[in-house]
Enzyme design. Structure first.
Site, short mmCIF file in Angstrom:
data_model
loop_
_atom_site.label_atom_id
_atom_site.label_comp_id
_atom_site.label_asym_id
_atom_site.label_seq_id
_atom_site.Cartn_x
_atom_site.Cartn_y
_atom_site.Cartn_z
N CYS A 163 71.86 6.11 -14.17
CA CYS A 163 73.16 5.66 -13.64
C CYS A 163 73.68 4.47 -14.47
CB CYS A 163 73.05 5.34 -12.16
SG CYS A 163 74.67 5.24 -11.34
N HIS B 181 71.23 10.29 -10.19
CA HIS B 181 70.01 9.60 -9.75
C HIS B 181 68.89 10.61 -9.55
CE1 HIS B 181 71.58 5.51 -8.80
NE2 HIS B 181 72.71 6.17 -8.68
N GLU C 36 65.88 10.01 -8.75
CA GLU C 36 65.06 9.60 -7.61
C GLU C 36 65.70 9.95 -6.27
OE1 GLU C 36 67.91 6.17 -7.96
OE2 GLU C 36 66.99 7.64 -9.30
#
Length: 203
Positions: A80, A185, A187
């Site tokens: 990001c 993202h 994650e």
């Protein structure tokens, strides 16, 4: 050992937890010696480009990252804001120079005529892989990933590895030598995102 760069931007714990699922040794740090001794480097982040660069400079991390990633060729994962910071410059809150590892500018979405679309771009988008990238290994093309951002890359070199669309087509990921970056993202992108992290650990 993998180091996640601590520069006071974003929730680094969620990134750390995603790496810990694979039982790897991962630390959050801004210590020069820890970074230089790491095998791989992760730069996550959310927020403004200007604030991100301000913190990197305040912590004297720019030179350290240049040595570790550009000179020593350690594998680098930008997430990001971390992807945006490696560009030449951004126009968020005025013009700000970045790390300059990727020949790109970071610009705001420009589709005011499309009233049904919002900025920031928040949510799931399918990513089309347009170049062989090892971190997409084992992931079906056009898989969905989670985005949160208002600015995106305007690339000036052929390093794009994936694209998606929000009002306009834009670069979702890049790879240049040992540098791997994703606008989304991993994650927060469930199984497909975790697979990217697993692939990064494995390279």
């Amino acid at each position: 050992m993998i180091v996640i760069i601590d520069y006071n931007i974003g929730n680094l714990r969620s990134v750390k937890k995603s790496f810990e699922k694979y039982n790897c040794h991962v630390e959050i740090s801004n210590n020069h010696d820890v970074i230089m001794n790491a095998e791989k480097i992760v730069l996550p982040g959310v927020g403004s480009f200007r604030d991100g660069m301000k913190e990197l400079k305040k912590l004297k991390l720019v030179e350290t990252l240049n040595k570790a990633v550009i000179r020593d060729k350690k594998p680098f994962l930008g997430i990001c804001l971390g992807m945006q910071l490696v560009a030449n410059k951004s126009f968020e809150n005025g013009e700000t120079n970045g790390l300059g590892w990727i020949n790109a500018e970071v610009v705001k979405f420009n589709f005011l005529e499309k009233k049904n679309l919002k900025i920031p771009h928040v949510g799931w988008n399918s990513v089309e892989f347009n170049k062989n990238c090892s971190l997409y290994g084992g992931i079906p093309n056009n898989s969905d990933f989670y985005f949160v951002h208002s600015y995106h890359y305007k690339l000036h070199e052929d390093v794009s590895t994936g694209t998606t669309t929000h009002g306009e087509d834009f670069v979702a990921s890049v790879q240049k030598n040992n540098i791997f970056c994703f606008q989304f993202h991993p994650e927060k992108s469930q199984d497909m995102g975790l697979k990217i992290i697993e692939n990064f650990i494995s390279i």
